[in-house]
Design an enzyme around this catalytic site. Sequence first.
Site, PDB file in Angstrom:
ATOM      1  CG  ASP A  42      -6.043   1.216  -0.924  1.00 41.33           C
ATOM      2  OD1 ASP A  42      -5.088   2.027  -1.011  1.00 41.33           O
ATOM      3  OD2 ASP A  42      -6.157   0.402   0.017  1.00 41.33           O
ATOM      4  CB  SER A 100      -0.946  -0.048   1.191  1.00 43.65           C
ATOM      5  OG  SER A 100      -1.900   0.965   1.112  1.00 43.65           O
ATOM      6  CG  ASP A 126      -2.368   4.183  -1.506  1.00 46.66           C
ATOM      7  OD1 ASP A 126      -3.102   4.041  -2.500  1.00 46.66           O
ATOM      8  OD2 ASP A 126      -2.357   3.369  -0.554  1.00 46.66           O
ATOM      9  CG  ASP A 163      -2.734  -0.372  -2.423  1.00 48.93           C
ATOM     10  OD1 ASP A 163      -2.621   0.781  -1.971  1.00 48.93           O
ATOM     11  OD2 ASP A 163      -3.430  -1.243  -1.864  1.00 48.93           O
TER      12      ASP A 163
HETATM   13 MG    MG Z   1      -3.288   1.607  -0.112  1.00 49.69          MG
END
Ligand code: MG
Length: 453
Positions: free
Chosen positions: A244, A97, A240, A242
């Site tokens: 999400d 992440s 960020d 990844d």
């Molecule tokens: Mg993330």
Amino acid sequence: MKLFGTNGVRGIVNESMTPEIAMKLAQSLATYMNGEGTVVVGNDTRISGRMLKSAVISGLLSSGMKVTDLGCVPTPALQNYVKKSKEASAGIIVTASHNPREYNGIKLISEDGTEFSRENESAVEDIYFKGEFLKASWENTGNYKKELNANEMYVNDIVSLVDSELIKSCNFKVAIDTGCGAGSLTLPLLLKKLGCKTISINAQPDGTFPWRNPEPVESSLTELSKIVSTSQCDLGIAHDGDADRTVFLDENGKFLDEDLMLAAVGKFILKETKGPIVTPVSSSSMMGDIAKEAGVDIYWTRVGSIDVAYKMKEVDAVYGGEGNGGLIFPKHQFCRDGGMTAAVVLDIIAKNKMKVSKFRDAVSSYVNIKIKENIVDPKKVVEKIQKEISLSDGMLDINKTDGVKITCEKGWILIRPSGTEEIVRITAEAKNKTDAEKLIEIGKNILRKAVTD
Ligand code: MG
């Protein structure tokens, strides 16, 4: 022993996150699933992604699972694929992440696309520590296939859920910084399909994250800010690692506080659809304010998107999320959804014919102060506070959902232990700085008393 943290399993590559751990974790999941079904796997842009994903695939196949490999994808794109695919029974995303470059991690996804619940995580964890894994006979080891349309599928699904024609008619000019993360593969495409003129930086997938850390904080977005203001963009968008989480800059290149955006976006959602909203106890009172104004229920959960997502499903919420840019839209899926967040914000400014800076006027703001205190055995100390605290002067409510949250007349204090460090975090929020500082002092005193008594 604990393997899973707030968001999956994370560690420094080849130290606390190794191929051995990745493979054993995959074998544990396969054993939990009796070696039956298809697991969808993917990774973000981190250098170690392929190494760890290979170990995951190997573990799954050895237990007889079928594997569908999506390649490099944002976490919510994998979640969307798992939810939509008829054959997928679970998912594994290799990502750390927003953590720094040297980290990587693994997150488990359920058949419906949500993250594994805490209960299911601990069932897999038990198998992991027992170390007895299902092994298929040679002719029953699983098969493997690649599927490379998950990113486009994700983008198309999002486009179908907003007023894309209206957004297109606005000809928005957008500057984006996907930080060389997985969002580089979806955000430019999404904006193209929404008819935006896009100026991209850091949109080449690169796991060395050469230009900024994967966490999109204000101080790392100065370049994006300059581009927005000097190129007369309508807004700036950053993800960020990844993708999400999404953060925004207004038309002047100024960063919009994530807590404020969580509440302001929620306010517009509630105008269209009435229903409960969900957020962790650490979120700003702004979320309470928008619920009150719309006359809907609000549920405060433990910190962590898993807890928020499951509560949202339970109470049939229309909106929820965390004050870190992790917004959740049930009309798409029950997870933090970076692409959907970007599209919803464009939808809101198109429908309301507003500048992005006007989100600040949608909710009344608070002053939020966060401090850390070095404490030995922080979990035990906070448990002691939970046990011993009682309502005293000026306190209106004590909530023990996660740590201790004390609501006072002038604001609130939250005392929580860190899960990974010898630290207790104290957060205080009030209408002004003086009151917030006073609340921090009250929090410090409560903590000090618990340590010395
Ligand atoms: Mg993330």
